[in-house]
Design a protein around this motif. Structure first.
Motif, PDB file in Angstrom:
ATOM      1  N   LEU A  35       0.041 -23.996   0.552  1.00  0.00           N
ATOM      2  CA  LEU A  35       1.301 -24.432   1.150  1.00  0.00           C
ATOM      3  C   LEU A  35       1.070 -24.695   2.628  1.00  0.00           C
ATOM      4  O   LEU A  35       0.584 -23.801   3.337  1.00  0.00           O
ATOM      5  N   SER A  36       1.361 -25.919   3.070  1.00  0.00           N
ATOM      6  CA  SER A  36       1.168 -26.319   4.476  1.00  0.00           C
ATOM      7  C   SER A  36      -0.271 -26.092   4.924  1.00  0.00           C
ATOM      8  O   SER A  36      -0.531 -25.649   6.041  1.00  0.00           O
ATOM      9  N   GLY A  37      -1.202 -26.369   4.020  1.00  0.00           N
ATOM     10  CA  GLY A  37      -2.617 -26.246   4.349  1.00  0.00           C
ATOM     11  C   GLY A  37      -3.177 -24.843   4.282  1.00  0.00           C
ATOM     12  O   GLY A  37      -4.370 -24.634   4.497  1.00  0.00           O
ATOM     13  N   LYS A  38      -2.341 -23.860   3.979  1.00  0.00           N
ATOM     14  CA  LYS A  38      -2.788 -22.479   3.912  1.00  0.00           C
ATOM     15  C   LYS A  38      -2.835 -22.006   2.470  1.00  0.00           C
ATOM     16  O   LYS A  38      -1.954 -22.315   1.677  1.00  0.00           O
ATOM     17  N   ARG A  39      -3.879 -21.253   2.146  1.00  0.00           N
ATOM     18  CA  ARG A  39      -4.053 -20.754   0.792  1.00  0.00           C
ATOM     19  C   ARG A  39      -3.687 -19.270   0.721  1.00  0.00           C
ATOM     20  O   ARG A  39      -4.082 -18.481   1.574  1.00  0.00           O
ATOM     21  N   GLN A  40      -2.933 -18.927  -0.282  1.00  0.00           N
ATOM     22  CA  GLN A  40      -2.561 -17.529  -0.501  1.00  0.00           C
ATOM     23  C   GLN A  40      -2.887 -17.169  -1.940  1.00  0.00           C
ATOM     24  O   GLN A  40      -2.437 -17.833  -2.877  1.00  0.00           O
ATOM     25  N   TYR A  41      -3.684 -16.105  -2.116  1.00  0.00           N
ATOM     26  CA  TYR A  41      -4.053 -15.686  -3.462  1.00  0.00           C
ATOM     27  C   TYR A  41      -2.870 -14.987  -4.138  1.00  0.00           C
ATOM     28  O   TYR A  41      -2.089 -14.280  -3.507  1.00  0.00           O
ATOM     29  N   LEU A  42      -2.767 -15.222  -5.420  1.00  0.00           N
ATOM     30  CA  LEU A  42      -1.666 -14.662  -6.205  1.00  0.00           C
ATOM     31  C   LEU A  42      -2.203 -13.610  -7.166  1.00  0.00           C
ATOM     32  O   LEU A  42      -3.210 -13.827  -7.839  1.00  0.00           O
ATOM     33  N   SER A  43      -1.521 -12.511  -7.210  1.00  0.00           N
ATOM     34  CA  SER A  43      -1.875 -11.456  -8.161  1.00  0.00           C
ATOM     35  C   SER A  43      -1.435 -11.858  -9.563  1.00  0.00           C
ATOM     36  O   SER A  43      -0.452 -12.592  -9.747  1.00  0.00           O
ATOM     37  N   LYS A  44      -2.154 -11.385 -10.560  1.00  0.00           N
ATOM     38  CA  LYS A  44      -1.777 -11.676 -11.938  1.00  0.00           C
ATOM     39  C   LYS A  44      -0.433 -11.061 -12.287  1.00  0.00           C
ATOM     40  O   LYS A  44       0.188 -11.431 -13.283  1.00  0.00           O
ATOM     41  N   LYS A  45       0.026 -10.127 -11.451  1.00  0.00           N
ATOM     42  CA  LYS A  45       1.352  -9.559 -11.656  1.00  0.00           C
ATOM     43  C   LYS A  45       2.444 -10.588 -11.343  1.00  0.00           C
ATOM     44  O   LYS A  45       3.575 -10.451 -11.792  1.00  0.00           O
ATOM     45  N   GLU A  46       2.071 -11.598 -10.547  1.00  0.00           N
ATOM     46  CA  GLU A  46       3.025 -12.655 -10.196  1.00  0.00           C
ATOM     47  C   GLU A  46       2.977 -13.776 -11.232  1.00  0.00           C
ATOM     48  O   GLU A  46       2.977 -14.959 -10.903  1.00  0.00           O
ATOM     49  N   VAL A  47       2.967 -13.392 -12.479  1.00  0.00           N
ATOM     50  CA  VAL A  47       2.753 -14.341 -13.566  1.00  0.00           C
ATOM     51  C   VAL A  47       3.840 -15.410 -13.633  1.00  0.00           C
ATOM     52  O   VAL A  47       3.568 -16.571 -13.935  1.00  0.00           O
ATOM     53  N   GLU A  48       5.092 -15.054 -13.339  1.00  0.00           N
ATOM     54  CA  GLU A  48       6.168 -16.038 -13.419  1.00  0.00           C
ATOM     55  C   GLU A  48       6.003 -17.128 -12.362  1.00  0.00           C
ATOM     56  O   GLU A  48       6.193 -18.316 -12.647  1.00  0.00           O
ATOM     57  N   THR A  49       5.639 -16.725 -11.146  1.00  0.00           N
ATOM     58  CA  THR A  49       5.391 -17.708 -10.094  1.00  0.00           C
ATOM     59  C   THR A  49       4.211 -18.598 -10.451  1.00  0.00           C
ATOM     60  O   THR A  49       4.247 -19.820 -10.249  1.00  0.00           O
TER      61      THR A  49
END
Length: 247
Positions: A35-49
């Protein structure tokens, strides 16, 4: 294809921001959002997102293909381009496909998926009059209960007070969004129940004009029914509308 595209455009309006990246490593599958050139890792707990972002990317790619296909003549559309749309899903890596619900041109499957889409309807306020349809759904008037009872009787898929964004008005909650079960066409159905109240009537005119501005026109994708204190709305009126537009 046009029904698919309409469905996609509505879904993309509420999709989360950002682009999903999926990487398959020897340690497993990794997900991140850019988002806006920045990367953010997502946890598998954030499955809906994760699923919503994956679905968004799939819809965006499919939307481009559908727009090109719709411009071609109907014969080519029916005999060739179905394969092209299907290949978008098949060419994705398995880890991404597992996150996505693919589109289908089958009318029955389309209606089934449409009926399962979750949404948050307009909340009731304390003191609002309580009316209920036969299926137990709470509504705002006896006329709306009549409409729902007949939609259920005729087997017409519907959403009650599902959010809809209109330019010039923002997010609104039309009384019903319904599907013609023969063609799959989607209609907004507004019931105007107080037309002899001048303030209400002025707001009704403004609302209808806004629908027109956003491409909703009577008989094409928009239905409205009317009621006043001297001319109540009944089951016969609802049946006429259903039989005219939704069967």
């Amino acid at each position: 294809y046009e029904r698919m595209l309409d469905f996609i455009e509505q879904e993309l309006k509420t999709a989360p921001e950002g682009r999903l990246e999926v990487r398959v490593t020897r340690y497993g599958v990794q997900y991140s959002v850019v988002l806006s050139g920045k990367r953010q890792y997502l946890s598998k707990k954030e499955v809906e997102t994760i699923k919503q972002l994956a679905q968004k990317n799939y819809y965006e790619k499919t939307s481009k293909t559908l727009k090109k296909a719709i411009k071609r003549n109907r014969t080519i559309l029916e005999t060739k381009d179905n394969i092209t749309v299907g290949e978008i899903y098949r060419k994705m890596i398995e880890a991404r496909r597992e996150l996505i619900t693919p589109l289908t041109s089958s009318l029955n499957e389309f209606i089934e998926r449409w009926s399962k889409v979750s949404y948050e309807s307009k909340p009731f306020e304390d003191g609002d009059t309580e009316h209920y349809a036969k299926n137990g759904l709470r509504v705002r008037s006896k006329s709306e209960a009549i409409i729902i009872d007949l939609l259920l009787e005729y087997g017409i898929p519907f959403r009650y007070e599902s959010p809809l964004y209109l330019k010039g008005m923002g997010q609104i909650y039309p009384d019903f969004i319904v599907i013609n079960k023969r063609t799959g066409e989607e209609f907004v159905w507004e019931h105007f129940g107080m037309v002899d109240d001048w303030k209400y009537a002025n707001e009704m005119v403004k609302r209808v004009e806004t629908y027109h501005y956003n491409g909703y026109f009577e008989g094409k994708n928009f239905i409205y029914s009317l009621e006043s204190s001297r001319h109540p709305f009944g089951a016969r009126d609802a049946k006429r509308i259903i039989e005219q537009y939704l069967l």
